[in-house]
Design a protein around this motif. Structure first.
Motif, PDB file in Angstrom:
ATOM      1  N   VAL A   1     -42.986-101.175 -77.588  1.00 43.23           N
ATOM      2  CA  VAL A   1     -44.313-100.611 -77.827  1.00 43.23           C
ATOM      3  C   VAL A   1     -45.294-101.720 -78.196  1.00 43.23           C
ATOM      4  N   ILE A   2     -44.865-102.655 -79.004  1.00 41.46           N
ATOM      5  CA  ILE A   2     -45.729-103.763 -79.420  1.00 41.46           C
ATOM      6  C   ILE A   2     -46.078-104.640 -78.223  1.00 41.46           C
ATOM      7  N   VAL A   3     -45.100-104.928 -77.385  1.00 35.32           N
ATOM      8  CA  VAL A   3     -45.336-105.750 -76.197  1.00 35.32           C
ATOM      9  C   VAL A   3     -46.318-105.043 -75.261  1.00 35.32           C
ATOM     10  N   ILE A   4     -46.147-103.758 -75.071  1.00 35.51           N
ATOM     11  CA  ILE A   4     -47.051-102.998 -74.207  1.00 35.51           C
ATOM     12  C   ILE A   4     -48.466-102.993 -74.776  1.00 35.51           C
ATOM     13  N   LEU A   5     -48.603-102.836 -76.085  1.00 40.60           N
ATOM     14  CA  LEU A   5     -49.925-102.849 -76.705  1.00 40.60           C
ATOM     15  C   LEU A   5     -50.606-104.208 -76.568  1.00 40.60           C
ATOM     16  N   VAL A   6     -49.847-105.272 -76.714  1.00 38.81           N
ATOM     17  CA  VAL A   6     -50.405-106.619 -76.559  1.00 38.81           C
ATOM     18  C   VAL A   6     -50.859-106.830 -75.125  1.00 38.81           C
ATOM     19  N   LEU A   7     -50.045-106.418 -74.159  1.00 38.54           N
ATOM     20  CA  LEU A   7     -50.425-106.564 -72.753  1.00 38.54           C
ATOM     21  C   LEU A   7     -51.671-105.750 -72.431  1.00 38.54           C
ATOM     22  N   LEU A   8     -51.757-104.544 -72.955  1.00 42.69           N
ATOM     23  CA  LEU A   8     -52.944-103.727 -72.733  1.00 42.69           C
ATOM     24  C   LEU A   8     -54.182-104.360 -73.357  1.00 42.69           C
ATOM     25  N   ALA A   9     -54.024-104.977 -74.518  1.00 41.77           N
ATOM     26  CA  ALA A   9     -55.158-105.652 -75.165  1.00 41.77           C
ATOM     27  C   ALA A   9     -55.629-106.839 -74.335  1.00 41.77           C
ATOM     28  N   VAL A  10     -54.701-107.617 -73.795  1.00 46.34           N
ATOM     29  CA  VAL A  10     -55.065-108.773 -72.975  1.00 46.34           C
ATOM     30  C   VAL A  10     -55.751-108.315 -71.691  1.00 46.34           C
ATOM     31  N   LEU A  11     -55.192-107.304 -71.039  1.00 44.55           N
ATOM     32  CA  LEU A  11     -55.798-106.804 -69.812  1.00 44.55           C
ATOM     33  C   LEU A  11     -57.171-106.183 -70.078  1.00 44.55           C
ATOM     34  N   GLY A  12     -57.317-105.500 -71.185  1.00 39.43           N
ATOM     35  CA  GLY A  12     -58.607-104.922 -71.542  1.00 39.43           C
ATOM     36  C   GLY A  12     -59.654-105.987 -71.809  1.00 39.43           C
ATOM     37  N   ALA A  13     -59.252-107.060 -72.486  1.00 40.21           N
ATOM     38  CA  ALA A  13     -60.188-108.152 -72.751  1.00 40.21           C
ATOM     39  C   ALA A  13     -60.617-108.838 -71.450  1.00 40.21           C
ATOM     40  N   ALA A  14     -59.675-109.039 -70.535  1.00 39.98           N
ATOM     41  CA  ALA A  14     -60.003-109.663 -69.248  1.00 39.98           C
ATOM     42  C   ALA A  14     -60.933-108.769 -68.432  1.00 39.98           C
ATOM     43  N   ALA A  15     -60.657-107.476 -68.416  1.00 40.83           N
ATOM     44  CA  ALA A  15     -61.506-106.546 -67.677  1.00 40.83           C
ATOM     45  C   ALA A  15     -62.910-106.504 -68.287  1.00 40.83           C
ATOM     46  N   GLY A  16     -62.995-106.552 -69.597  1.00 39.55           N
ATOM     47  CA  GLY A  16     -64.296-106.572 -70.262  1.00 39.55           C
ATOM     48  C   GLY A  16     -65.081-107.828 -69.933  1.00 39.55           C
ATOM     49  N   TYR A  17     -64.410-108.955 -69.871  1.00 42.22           N
ATOM     50  CA  TYR A  17     -65.069-110.219 -69.520  1.00 42.22           C
ATOM     51  C   TYR A  17     -65.628-110.155 -68.102  1.00 42.22           C
ATOM     52  N   VAL A  18     -64.827-109.666 -67.164  1.00 45.03           N
ATOM     53  CA  VAL A  18     -65.276-109.564 -65.777  1.00 45.03           C
ATOM     54  C   VAL A  18     -66.449-108.591 -65.673  1.00 45.03           C
ATOM     55  N   TYR A  19     -66.367-107.478 -66.371  1.00 46.25           N
ATOM     56  CA  TYR A  19     -67.444-106.483 -66.344  1.00 46.25           C
ATOM     57  C   TYR A  19     -68.751-107.077 -66.866  1.00 46.25           C
ATOM     58  N   ARG A  20     -68.687-107.766 -68.001  1.00 47.62           N
ATOM     59  CA  ARG A  20     -69.906-108.363 -68.566  1.00 47.62           C
ATOM     60  C   ARG A  20     -70.455-109.462 -67.666  1.00 47.62           C
TER      61      ARG A  20
END
Length: 51
Positions: A4-23
């Motif tokens: 669960v922790i690994v999945i949450l970390v991966l989701l956080a990294v992917l979310g940050a990357a998607a946010g960067y691309v969006y901005r």
């Protein structure tokens, strides 16, 4: 529990990357990862591609 922790970390990294691309796209950058992103021509391609 560690899965669960690994999945949450991966989701956080992917979310940050998607946010960067969006901005970056919202600012009008054509080539997001390019250091010359704000200087690229609309249809001419990116200076980083060697064109």
């Amino acid at each position: 529990m560690t899965n669960v922790i690994v999945i949450l970390v991966l989701l956080a990294v992917l979310g940050a990357a998607a946010g960067y691309v969006y901005r970056a796209k919202k600012r009008g950058e054509k080539c997001v990862g390019c250091p010359y992103a704000k200087q690229c021509g609309a249809a001419g391609g990116c200076r980083c591609e060697g064109k």
